[in-house]
Write a protein that holds these residues in place. Sequence first.
Motif, PDB file in Angstrom:
ATOM      1  N   GLY A 240      -3.073  -4.292  -2.171  1.00 48.40           N
ATOM      2  CA  GLY A 240      -2.779  -3.437  -3.321  1.00 48.40           C
ATOM      3  C   GLY A 240      -3.702  -2.227  -3.389  1.00 48.40           C
ATOM      4  O   GLY A 240      -3.258  -1.113  -3.672  1.00 48.40           O
ATOM      5  N   ILE A 241      -4.994  -2.444  -3.117  1.00 49.51           N
ATOM      6  CA  ILE A 241      -5.950  -1.330  -3.157  1.00 49.51           C
ATOM      7  C   ILE A 241      -5.619  -0.300  -2.084  1.00 49.51           C
ATOM      8  O   ILE A 241      -5.568   0.910  -2.348  1.00 49.51           O
ATOM      9  N   LEU A 242      -5.371  -0.778  -0.861  1.00 54.11           N
ATOM     10  CA  LEU A 242      -5.029   0.145   0.231  1.00 54.11           C
ATOM     11  C   LEU A 242      -3.698   0.844  -0.025  1.00 54.11           C
ATOM     12  O   LEU A 242      -3.554   2.049   0.209  1.00 54.11           O
ATOM     13  N   GLY A 243      -2.724   0.080  -0.518  1.00 51.55           N
ATOM     14  CA  GLY A 243      -1.413   0.675  -0.790  1.00 51.55           C
ATOM     15  C   GLY A 243      -1.484   1.757  -1.844  1.00 51.55           C
ATOM     16  O   GLY A 243      -0.853   2.813  -1.713  1.00 51.55           O
ATOM     17  N   LEU A 244      -2.266   1.505  -2.895  1.00 45.88           N
ATOM     18  CA  LEU A 244      -2.393   2.509  -3.955  1.00 45.88           C
ATOM     19  C   LEU A 244      -3.106   3.754  -3.440  1.00 45.88           C
ATOM     20  O   LEU A 244      -2.688   4.887  -3.721  1.00 45.88           O
ATOM     21  N   SER A 245      -4.174   3.560  -2.670  1.00 40.45           N
ATOM     22  CA  SER A 245      -4.904   4.712  -2.122  1.00 40.45           C
ATOM     23  C   SER A 245      -4.011   5.544  -1.208  1.00 40.45           C
ATOM     24  O   SER A 245      -3.986   6.778  -1.291  1.00 40.45           O
ATOM     25  N   LEU A 246      -3.246   4.881  -0.325  1.00 45.45           N
ATOM     26  CA  LEU A 246      -2.355   5.603   0.586  1.00 45.45           C
ATOM     27  C   LEU A 246      -1.257   6.340  -0.174  1.00 45.45           C
ATOM     28  O   LEU A 246      -0.897   7.473   0.179  1.00 45.45           O
ATOM     29  N   THR A 247      -0.751   5.721  -1.239  1.00 49.05           N
ATOM     30  CA  THR A 247       0.307   6.371  -2.027  1.00 49.05           C
ATOM     31  C   THR A 247      -0.214   7.635  -2.697  1.00 49.05           C
ATOM     32  O   THR A 247       0.450   8.682  -2.683  1.00 49.05           O
ATOM     33  N   VAL A 248      -1.413   7.541  -3.310  1.00 51.00           N
ATOM     34  CA  VAL A 248      -1.981   8.711  -3.994  1.00 51.00           C
ATOM     35  C   VAL A 248      -2.271   9.827  -2.984  1.00 51.00           C
ATOM     36  O   VAL A 248      -1.965  11.005  -3.223  1.00 51.00           O
TER      37      VAL A 248
END
Length: 571
Positions: A240-248
């Motif tokens: 979730g942390i990596l996914g959110l960072s990549l999305t932003v």
Amino acid sequence: MIRMLLRVLGHEYARPVRRTVALMTATAVVEGLSYALLVPVLRELFGSTPEDARPWLIAFGTAVAAYAVLRYVSDMSGFRAGTTLLRGMYHRLGDHLARLPLGWYGGGRVGEVAVLASRGVLQAMSVIVHLLAPLVSACVTPLTIVGVMLAFDWRMGLAAAVAVPVVALIQTRTGRSMAAADADRVERDHEAAGRVIEYLQAQPVLRAGGRTSERFEALDGSLRGLQRASRRSTLSALPGILGLSLTVQAMFTVLLALGADLVLGGKAGAAEILTILVLAARCADPLLSLSELGGRLRGARTELTGLDAVLRAEPLPEPSEPALPEHHGLEFASVTFRHGDRTVVDGLSLTVPEGRRLAVVGPSGAGKSTLLQLLARFYDVDAGAVRVGGVDVREVDTETLMSRIAIVFQDVHLFDGTIEENVRLGRPGAGEAEVRAAAAAARLDEVVGRLPGGWDAKVGERGALLSGGERQRVSIARALLKDAPIVLLDEVTSALDPVNEAAVHEGIERLMAGRTVVMVAHRLRTVRRADRIAFLDGGRIVEEGGHDELLRRGGRYADFWDLSLAPAAGE
């Protein structure tokens, strides 16, 4: 989350919580709108007449000042609501725990309640004080900025808006994937807390067994389990942390490429696109903070779920129309009581007339102490009825019932205060002369006289600074001060030395005088003065009668009496 918080707290707290949420939402919207004013400010500054930016700068300064005021007001509202909710939560939890039947506290719940009542309540209530404002800001401020971007350039705004459902989906999936790991971690945490309490309480046994240098395997195992559960919980949060960072980062890259294309194609001004990119960058920080906030909120939600489960546990029901006992006699009418799968009391019938003394004897596990607990309504019977003064105890409100009963247990619990404070628990409003008289009757004044500090001497946690006999004298003085017409005594002299036993017996005799008494005892010498003796075995009355009568019968009581008189082996 807010709905669960209000359910745990009670809906009387709904208004301050909703007011705080509304203030925080308004603060986040004003914050987003203040950033919107950067668009005309930068557009004018990069234009041909920079002095035209002055009114926009004033407007921007005013908006920032308004945001600062709102932020102060909303934060103070959050702190006030949080402290109010914390106090209310402790009161509600304490009141509820006091109404639960004693059987609820089995199965390792002591450690669970210890965690919930300390760290759990603080973590759950920290939502209002520490988490709600950042969460609202992280959600509402970016949405406001996206709305502003749509107003200034629909293409850039639409590109930014595409990220909203993606971020929401990532947060939802992360929360679901972590739910099981979080639940396992909390369960392991509660188990470890219970093992720590067990380890501390077992120190005398461990040291007597020569295991002072050994590790306590049960505690080590629970701590290893907690470590593994914490590692799984942390690892499950990484996607979730990596996914959110990549999305932003991907969103900002797309906006940068789109903005460059619009400027190079002459479809938008450079100053305007630059400002929109500044706004987009401002969205990044609160969005990235959602990962940390989400984890803390899940932790708080888990604690709230635990608190909710405790508060949903059914207490003993209170009568809608309480009845008053007509006298102080006691009766068990065909009483059956089960603890789990075991029948502890089986169809028992027994009466104790007002002012008389009943002694209950029998082997361990016969159900003797359970009778006292049923009289005090620590449990409700499964069949039959327990009556006090001719009234079923279930029809008497708890306060009235307990005001008529004084209980002296074998295991005395004293609070970490002074001797006088512990005695006054019997009747907090008693005068000093009454306290001293009760102490003298229990021969507690002898203990007070030899302790440094006298009446102000601290007894320590659970009365650890006093001996067993001294603690028992405090308990008897407390019961004497209460001056209740019904007295329940449970093995009060079974572990005392001869000196303390004599002193306690003297206090007990004064306590029993003129009252209805039910006493449980292993030492049969203490029951000779009872008006009636009931021999219990397997939850049933095997024999009943006076001391001399039961000895003449030569039955189970007579056998027990002979064993109690037999000299110890080797004497």
